[in-house]
Motif scaffolding. Structure first.
Motif, PDB file in Angstrom:
ATOM      1  N   MET A   1     -25.144  29.944 -75.359  1.00  0.00           N
ATOM      2  CA  MET A   1     -24.841  28.656 -74.770  1.00  0.00           C
ATOM      3  C   MET A   1     -23.382  28.669 -74.317  1.00  0.00           C
ATOM      4  N   ASP A   2     -23.163  28.255 -73.093  1.00  0.00           N
ATOM      5  CA  ASP A   2     -21.833  28.237 -72.506  1.00  0.00           C
ATOM      6  C   ASP A   2     -21.222  26.848 -72.704  1.00  0.00           C
ATOM      7  N   MET A   3     -20.019  26.808 -73.238  1.00  0.00           N
ATOM      8  CA  MET A   3     -19.340  25.534 -73.503  1.00  0.00           C
ATOM      9  C   MET A   3     -18.509  25.042 -72.318  1.00  0.00           C
ATOM     10  N   THR A   4     -18.484  25.796 -71.242  1.00  0.00           N
ATOM     11  CA  THR A   4     -17.636  25.442 -70.106  1.00  0.00           C
ATOM     12  C   THR A   4     -17.976  24.053 -69.566  1.00  0.00           C
ATOM     13  N   TYR A   5     -19.260  23.778 -69.401  1.00  0.00           N
ATOM     14  CA  TYR A   5     -19.663  22.493 -68.839  1.00  0.00           C
ATOM     15  C   TYR A   5     -19.357  21.340 -69.788  1.00  0.00           C
ATOM     16  N   LEU A   6     -19.437  21.594 -71.084  1.00  0.00           N
ATOM     17  CA  LEU A   6     -19.086  20.547 -72.041  1.00  0.00           C
ATOM     18  C   LEU A   6     -17.593  20.250 -72.017  1.00  0.00           C
ATOM     19  N   VAL A   7     -16.784  21.282 -71.864  1.00  0.00           N
ATOM     20  CA  VAL A   7     -15.335  21.074 -71.797  1.00  0.00           C
ATOM     21  C   VAL A   7     -14.974  20.310 -70.525  1.00  0.00           C
ATOM     22  N   ILE A   8     -15.626  20.650 -69.418  1.00  0.00           N
ATOM     23  CA  ILE A   8     -15.394  19.907 -68.175  1.00  0.00           C
ATOM     24  C   ILE A   8     -15.852  18.461 -68.348  1.00  0.00           C
ATOM     25  N   ALA A   9     -17.004  18.256 -68.967  1.00  0.00           N
ATOM     26  CA  ALA A   9     -17.494  16.899 -69.217  1.00  0.00           C
ATOM     27  C   ALA A   9     -16.542  16.135 -70.128  1.00  0.00           C
ATOM     28  N   LEU A  10     -15.939  16.831 -71.071  1.00  0.00           N
ATOM     29  CA  LEU A  10     -14.963  16.195 -71.955  1.00  0.00           C
ATOM     30  C   LEU A  10     -13.763  15.688 -71.150  1.00  0.00           C
ATOM     31  N   ALA A  11     -13.294  16.494 -70.203  1.00  0.00           N
ATOM     32  CA  ALA A  11     -12.185  16.072 -69.344  1.00  0.00           C
ATOM     33  C   ALA A  11     -12.589  14.892 -68.462  1.00  0.00           C
ATOM     34  N   VAL A  12     -13.809  14.936 -67.937  1.00  0.00           N
ATOM     35  CA  VAL A  12     -14.293  13.836 -67.104  1.00  0.00           C
ATOM     36  C   VAL A  12     -14.435  12.559 -67.937  1.00  0.00           C
ATOM     37  N   LEU A  13     -14.911  12.697 -69.174  1.00  0.00           N
ATOM     38  CA  LEU A  13     -15.048  11.527 -70.038  1.00  0.00           C
ATOM     39  C   LEU A  13     -13.694  10.923 -70.386  1.00  0.00           C
ATOM     40  N   ALA A  14     -12.715  11.765 -70.660  1.00  0.00           N
ATOM     41  CA  ALA A  14     -11.375  11.252 -70.969  1.00  0.00           C
ATOM     42  C   ALA A  14     -10.805  10.508 -69.756  1.00  0.00           C
ATOM     43  N   SER A  15     -10.992  11.071 -68.580  1.00  0.00           N
ATOM     44  CA  SER A  15     -10.534  10.398 -67.360  1.00  0.00           C
ATOM     45  C   SER A  15     -11.333   9.119 -67.111  1.00  0.00           C
ATOM     46  N   SER A  16     -12.607   9.162 -67.423  1.00  0.00           N
ATOM     47  CA  SER A  16     -13.450   7.985 -67.224  1.00  0.00           C
ATOM     48  C   SER A  16     -13.066   6.849 -68.151  1.00  0.00           C
TER      49      SER A  16
ATOM     50  N   LEU B   1     -19.431   5.115 -73.017  1.00  0.00           N
ATOM     51  CA  LEU B   1     -18.431   6.136 -72.698  1.00  0.00           C
ATOM     52  C   LEU B   1     -17.740   6.657 -73.945  1.00  0.00           C
ATOM     53  N   ALA B   2     -17.359   5.753 -74.825  1.00  0.00           N
ATOM     54  CA  ALA B   2     -16.677   6.158 -76.055  1.00  0.00           C
ATOM     55  C   ALA B   2     -17.589   7.009 -76.937  1.00  0.00           C
ATOM     56  N   LEU B   3     -18.854   6.612 -77.062  1.00  0.00           N
ATOM     57  CA  LEU B   3     -19.803   7.399 -77.855  1.00  0.00           C
ATOM     58  C   LEU B   3     -20.057   8.765 -77.232  1.00  0.00           C
ATOM     59  N   ALA B   4     -20.163   8.808 -75.917  1.00  0.00           N
ATOM     60  CA  ALA B   4     -20.359  10.087 -75.237  1.00  0.00           C
ATOM     61  C   ALA B   4     -19.156  11.005 -75.442  1.00  0.00           C
ATOM     62  N   LEU B   5     -17.958  10.442 -75.408  1.00  0.00           N
ATOM     63  CA  LEU B   5     -16.752  11.239 -75.639  1.00  0.00           C
ATOM     64  C   LEU B   5     -16.749  11.817 -77.051  1.00  0.00           C
ATOM     65  N   LEU B   6     -17.061  10.993 -78.033  1.00  0.00           N
ATOM     66  CA  LEU B   6     -17.093  11.477 -79.423  1.00  0.00           C
ATOM     67  C   LEU B   6     -18.177  12.534 -79.635  1.00  0.00           C
ATOM     68  N   ALA B   7     -19.351  12.303 -79.074  1.00  0.00           N
ATOM     69  CA  ALA B   7     -20.439  13.270 -79.226  1.00  0.00           C
ATOM     70  C   ALA B   7     -20.120  14.581 -78.522  1.00  0.00           C
ATOM     71  N   THR B   8     -19.503  14.511 -77.362  1.00  0.00           N
ATOM     72  CA  THR B   8     -19.137  15.728 -76.635  1.00  0.00           C
ATOM     73  C   THR B   8     -18.054  16.490 -77.375  1.00  0.00           C
ATOM     74  N   LEU B   9     -17.110  15.773 -77.927  1.00  0.00           N
ATOM     75  CA  LEU B   9     -16.061  16.407 -78.733  1.00  0.00           C
ATOM     76  C   LEU B   9     -16.663  17.099 -79.950  1.00  0.00           C
ATOM     77  N   ALA B  10     -17.612  16.452 -80.598  1.00  0.00           N
ATOM     78  CA  ALA B  10     -18.281  17.063 -81.751  1.00  0.00           C
ATOM     79  C   ALA B  10     -19.099  18.281 -81.328  1.00  0.00           C
ATOM     80  N   ALA B  11     -19.753  18.210 -80.177  1.00  0.00           N
ATOM     81  CA  ALA B  11     -20.547  19.345 -79.683  1.00  0.00           C
ATOM     82  C   ALA B  11     -19.660  20.538 -79.362  1.00  0.00           C
ATOM     83  N   VAL B  12     -18.506  20.276 -78.763  1.00  0.00           N
ATOM     84  CA  VAL B  12     -17.574  21.368 -78.446  1.00  0.00           C
ATOM     85  C   VAL B  12     -17.014  21.970 -79.737  1.00  0.00           C
ATOM     86  N   ALA B  13     -16.711  21.134 -80.702  1.00  0.00           N
ATOM     87  CA  ALA B  13     -16.109  21.609 -81.954  1.00  0.00           C
ATOM     88  C   ALA B  13     -17.083  22.421 -82.801  1.00  0.00           C
TER      89      ALA B  13
END
Length: 109
Positions: free
Chosen positions: A1-16, A38-50
């Motif tokens: 599984m590639d985390m690149t898209y999740l990291v990009i989504a994390l940046a988009v969520l922070a900007s959003s 948005l806040a829940l998606a940011l937290l879940a994406t951060l947890a998924a990346v971690a």
């Protein structure tokens, strides 16, 4: 599984969250469900990346799609009836529209 898209989504969520807060201030409390998504998606994406757990990746992807859906459902009446002010919402909608594509790429690729 590639985390690149999740990291990009994390940046988009922070900007959003930043543009979402500005939009939230313009529209008032009516945008609260979207801001919470948005806040829940940011937290879940951060947890998924971690952690890298696929279950968390799926949860993050679902919440990212929910954030996009809530953006359009909450902002649509304003866009429909007050199109003069709609350019103010364009940056936020542009960012949020990228989320489903990134979520799908994170799960599929």
């Amino acid at each position: 599984m590639d985390m690149t898209y999740l990291v990009i989504a994390l940046a988009v969520l922070a900007s959003s969250l930043v543009t979402g807060f500005i939009t939230f201030r313009m529209l008032g409390m009516r945008l609260a469900p979207h801001f919470a998504a948005l806040a829940l998606a940011l937290l879940a994406t951060l947890a998924a990346v971690a952690t890298g757990l696929f279950a968390l990746v799926l949860a993050a992807a679902a919440l990212q799609m929910l954030a996009a859906v809530t953006a359009y459902t909450q902002i649509w009446p304003t866009l429909k009836y007050s199109f003069q002010t709609s350019p103010g919402y364009a940056p936020h909608l542009a960012l949020v529209t990228m989320l489903p594509v990134l979520a799908l790429a994170a799960v599929v690729l």
